[in-house]
Design a protein around this motif. Structure first.
Motif, PDB file in Angstrom:
ATOM      1  N   GLY A 195      39.479 -72.463  42.862  1.00  0.00           N
ATOM      2  CA  GLY A 195      38.704 -73.285  43.785  1.00  0.00           C
ATOM      3  C   GLY A 195      38.039 -72.577  44.941  1.00  0.00           C
ATOM      4  N   TYR A 196      38.140 -71.252  44.984  1.00  0.00           N
ATOM      5  CA  TYR A 196      37.460 -70.505  46.033  1.00  0.00           C
ATOM      6  C   TYR A 196      35.984 -70.333  45.669  1.00  0.00           C
ATOM      7  CZ  TYR A 196      42.101 -68.890  47.688  1.00  0.00           C
ATOM      8  OH  TYR A 196      43.390 -68.812  48.150  1.00  0.00           O
ATOM      9  N   GLU A 197      35.146 -70.303  46.687  1.00  0.00           N
ATOM     10  CA  GLU A 197      33.749 -69.899  46.493  1.00  0.00           C
ATOM     11  C   GLU A 197      33.716 -68.384  46.686  1.00  0.00           C
ATOM     12  OE1 GLU A 197      29.596 -69.976  49.009  1.00  0.00           O
ATOM     13  OE2 GLU A 197      30.971 -71.678  49.240  1.00  0.00           O
ATOM     14  N   VAL A 198      33.330 -67.653  45.648  1.00  0.00           N
ATOM     15  CA  VAL A 198      33.401 -66.195  45.704  1.00  0.00           C
ATOM     16  C   VAL A 198      31.998 -65.606  45.600  1.00  0.00           C
ATOM     17  CG1 VAL A 198      34.439 -64.118  44.718  1.00  0.00           C
ATOM     18  CG2 VAL A 198      35.659 -66.303  44.583  1.00  0.00           C
ATOM     19  N   ASN A 199      31.662 -64.724  46.545  1.00  0.00           N
ATOM     20  CA  ASN A 199      30.342 -64.095  46.561  1.00  0.00           C
ATOM     21  C   ASN A 199      30.478 -62.578  46.607  1.00  0.00           C
ATOM     22  OD1 ASN A 199      28.585 -66.513  46.824  1.00  0.00           O
ATOM     23  ND2 ASN A 199      29.747 -66.779  48.718  1.00  0.00           N
ATOM     24  N   ASP A 200      29.606 -61.899  45.852  1.00  0.00           N
ATOM     25  CA  ASP A 200      29.594 -60.437  45.878  1.00  0.00           C
ATOM     26  C   ASP A 200      28.357 -59.913  46.594  1.00  0.00           C
ATOM     27  OD1 ASP A 200      27.616 -61.041  44.095  1.00  0.00           O
ATOM     28  OD2 ASP A 200      28.412 -59.835  42.439  1.00  0.00           O
ATOM     29  N   GLY A 201      27.709 -60.789  47.368  1.00  0.00           N
ATOM     30  CA  GLY A 201      26.524 -60.398  48.116  1.00  0.00           C
ATOM     31  C   GLY A 201      26.066 -61.538  49.008  1.00  0.00           C
TER      32      GLY A 201
END
Length: 228
Positions: A95-101
């Motif tokens: 449920g996490y919002e994960v961003n690599d940028g």
């Protein structure tokens, strides 16, 4: 980019000037409570799936103090580069919002260097990745390879906090020496406070001087470097 690794700034490390502001505070903000809960949840998700990780930044200091002494804005976590994709997947599945940028004002997307950002309930966790030099066995963040530290600096402490309102958290922190090295030249008041506390705790002028000489490095700049 690596030139920014050596951003030397003076720092007062007199242990007699350690402030006791908020050290005996009786209540925590709702945001701090939420962050502690997220630290605990993140640790459980990753640890239960064999991912080694360490809390760094302000909450690592709080872990050593075994209490929450100030307001925090985000969470800083460190893990191995080899586990990056696994962490990304695990957190997203939970449920996490994960961003690599990030997206700039023009709408262009820029990838982080050796970092991902995970958000849960609007609380941000910066996850910074490290590698080990196969020859020297030293540990370093790939985007700032000049900042190297011995493997034993990862040998810290298992923290178990029990706070008000039945809020509990378990997490791992690296050594006091590594936390001091990361913050020793920061100009942020909270980091300077942490530096004075760690200097007092380590209580070894020679060791502190060695850390100051080798790791004359700005913690704020560390975050800037890995996001360039």
């Amino acid at each position: 980019m690596y030139n920014n690794c050596d951003n030397r700034k003076p720092n007062n490390m007199n242990p007699e000037k350690i402030s006791t502001n908020m050290e005996n505070c009786e209540t925590m903000s709702e945001r701090n409570k939420e962050m502690i809960s997220i630290i605990d949840a993140t640790n459980k998700i990753l640890k239960n799936n064999g991912v080694e990780q360490w809390i760094i930044g302000g909450f690592a200091t709080e872990g050593y103090k075994e209490q929450i002494t100030r307001e925090h804005h985000d969470i800083d976590l460190m893990a191995w580069q080899k586990d990056k994709e696994k962490i990304h997947s695990l957190l997203k599945e939970n449920g996490y919002e994960v961003n690599d940028g990030y997206q700039d004002e023009k709408g262009e997307y820029h990838k982080f260097n050796h970092k991902i950002v995970a958000k849960l309930n609007e609380i941000k966790t910066d996850i910074i990745f490290i590698e080990q030099d196969k020859k020297t066995k030293e540990i370093f963040p790939p985007s700032c390879a000049q900042f190297r530290f011995p493997q034993q600096f990862l040998n810290g402490k298992e923290i178990s906090l029990e706070l008000e309102d039945n809020i509990k958290a378990e997490f791992t922190v690296p050594s006091k020496e590594l936390l001091l090295a990361l913050k020793i030249k920061s100009d942020r008041p909270a980091d300077q406070e942490d530096v004075r506390w760690f200097v007092h705790q380590i209580n070894d002028p020679r060791k502190v001087k060695e850390i100051e000489k080798k790791y004359a490095f700005d913690y704020n700049k560390f975050h800037e470097i890995i996001t360039e």
